[in-house]
Design an enzyme around this catalytic site. Structure first.
Site, PDB file in Angstrom:
ATOM      1  N   LYS A   1       0.847  -1.201   0.000  1.00  0.00           N
ATOM      2  CA  LYS A   1       0.000   0.000   0.000  1.00  0.00           C
ATOM      3  C   LYS A   1       0.881   1.249   0.000  1.00  0.00           C
ATOM      4  CE  LYS A   1      -4.297  -1.920   1.405  1.00  0.00           C
ATOM      5  NZ  LYS A   1      -4.417  -3.108   2.223  1.00  0.00           N
TER       6      LYS A   1
ATOM      7  N   LYS B   1      -6.118 -11.009 -12.156  1.00  0.00           N
ATOM      8  CA  LYS B   1      -6.845 -11.490 -10.966  1.00  0.00           C
ATOM      9  C   LYS B   1      -8.088 -10.619 -10.749  1.00  0.00           C
ATOM     10  CE  LYS B   1      -6.629 -11.432  -6.063  1.00  0.00           C
ATOM     11  NZ  LYS B   1      -6.408 -10.939  -4.851  1.00  0.00           N
TER      12      LYS B   1
ATOM     13  N   LYS C   1     -11.697  -5.986  -6.678  1.00  0.00           N
ATOM     14  CA  LYS C   1     -12.386  -4.682  -6.640  1.00  0.00           C
ATOM     15  C   LYS C   1     -11.466  -3.580  -7.138  1.00  0.00           C
ATOM     16  CE  LYS C   1     -13.117  -4.600  -2.191  1.00  0.00           C
ATOM     17  NZ  LYS C   1     -12.905  -5.957  -1.746  1.00  0.00           N
TER      18      LYS C   1
END
Ligand code: ADP
Ligand code: TRP
Length: 336
Positions: free
Chosen positions: A116, A196, A199
């Site tokens: 992240k 993959k 979302k």
């Protein structure tokens, strides 16, 4: 296992958006199956979701949505204890106890945190602490088995380390050692763009989408440019990869054969996939609509789950408090 109790299976699901086929075949299906193989404990991880959702209406709606999704997909409250994480605040207390024996280095090595940060997100302390809260979730309920996706395995290893660090620091044995368990085959479900399904890539096919929106997602699955007549490799075709998850094995064999033989186009394959998704999730969609009309029933299920889960966590926390030198019931003093 250290005693003769049934195997405790625990997992958490973040309330973070509409569930998709990747979530179902990578995680939820396994959760539902496992409820018959042990003492299953599943919760909606709303404390964890605070690291991404900071809108009260959105959070409340997302929690309700996941509850409906899981119940509709087959979670049976008679078989599995099902609750909202924040209804058992003892996990936050345990997070603190664990953080006091956890090295910064362990958390700094977290893939999820590092990814992240690498993507440019300015981290808050909560994001850094995420694995400690997750360890508390697992250890507070004496979990033996934690069914998760591959991306979460490191968190279970960190949990094992934190349990050992606590035992070493306080010369005690209060926690059960948890093991991760991957969905069978650990298959990654491809999204509409062939990557993959996720979302974050906006390439999902939602479990509870119907009609036009569902058709739009299925029809948007990217394929190569081979013409109708040409033979096609099913293994290289995302339509087939998804179809084989929702169809019966004979139906999947049939599609593979047709693709390989030629004379069968991707458009036809997509139509067949669309019908199979409708059939596979039709009953769950009906159950979801019926449950959505009975919000009190859903709230009652989560309340009963929380009651049971909380009793369990309190028992563990009592031992933890005792181990660190804080014996005696917390809040023994009457509230004025
Ligand atoms: P997303 O990538 O959409 O944000 P999450 O990270 O919330 O999904 O994943 C929730 C669970 O679903 C995890 O256990 C994860 O491993 C599993 N999962 C998500 N996407 C897939 C996929 N495409 N294939 C298999 N499992 C998946
Ligand atoms: N981090 C998990 C995920 O994103 C959700 C989660 C929170 C969890 N606490 C947990 C999973 C404890 C297993 C056990 O999918």
């Amino acid at each position: 296992m250290t005693d003769s109790r049934p195997q405790r299976i625990l997992s958490g699901v973040q309330p973070s958006g509409k569930l998709h086929l990747g979530n179902y075949f990578g995680a939820i299906q396994q959760h539902i199956e496992l409820q018959h193989q042990g003492d299953a404990f599943y919760f909606i991880a709303d404390y964890h979701a605070l690291t991404t959702i900071q809108d009260r209406a959105q959070l409340a709606a997302a929690v309700h949505d996941v509850a409906l999704d899981y119940l509709a997909l087959g979670l049976d409250p008679e078989q599995a204890c099902f609750w909202r994480q924040s209804d058992v605040p003892e996990v936050c207390e345990l997070t603190w106890f664990l953080s006091s024996v956890t090295g910064m280095g362990l958390l700094e090595r977290g893939h999820s945190y590092k990814d992240k940060v690498a993507r440019g997100i300015t981290p808050r302390a909560g994001l850094f602490f995420y694995p400690v809260l997750m360890a508390a979730d697992i250890l507070a309920f004496r979990s033996d088995v934690v069914p998760v996706g591959k991306d979460q395995v490191q968190h279970i290893e960190m949990t094992q380390d934190m349990a050992e660090a606590f035992h070493a620091a306080y010369d005690c044995q209060v926690f059960q050692r948890p093991e991760s368990r991957l969905a069978e085959g650990g298959a990654v479900v491809p999204g509409t763009d062939g990557q993959k399904m996720s979302k974050s890539y906006r390439n999902t096919i939602e479990i509870f989408a119907t009609g036009k929106p569902l058709k739009k997602s299925v029809m948007s699955i990217v394929t190569d440019s081979l013409g109708v007549d040409e033979p096609k490799d099913p293994e290289a075709c995302a339509v087939f990869q998804i179809y084989r998850l929702v169809a019966e094995p004979e139906q999947a064999d049939e599609m593979a054969r047709r693709l390989a033989a030629g004379g069968y186009g991707y458009g036809d394959a997509k139509k067949t996939l669309l019908a199979a998704i409708d059939e596979h999730f039709g009953p769950a969609r009906e159950r979801r609509a019926a449950l959505a009309a009975r919000p009190d029933e859903v709230a009652g299920i989560l309340a009963e789950g929380a009651r049971r889960a909380r009793a369990e966590a309190r028992g563990v926390l009592e031992q933890v408090r005792e181990a660190v030198g804080m014996a005696g019931a917390p809040c023994a003093a009457p509230v004025p």
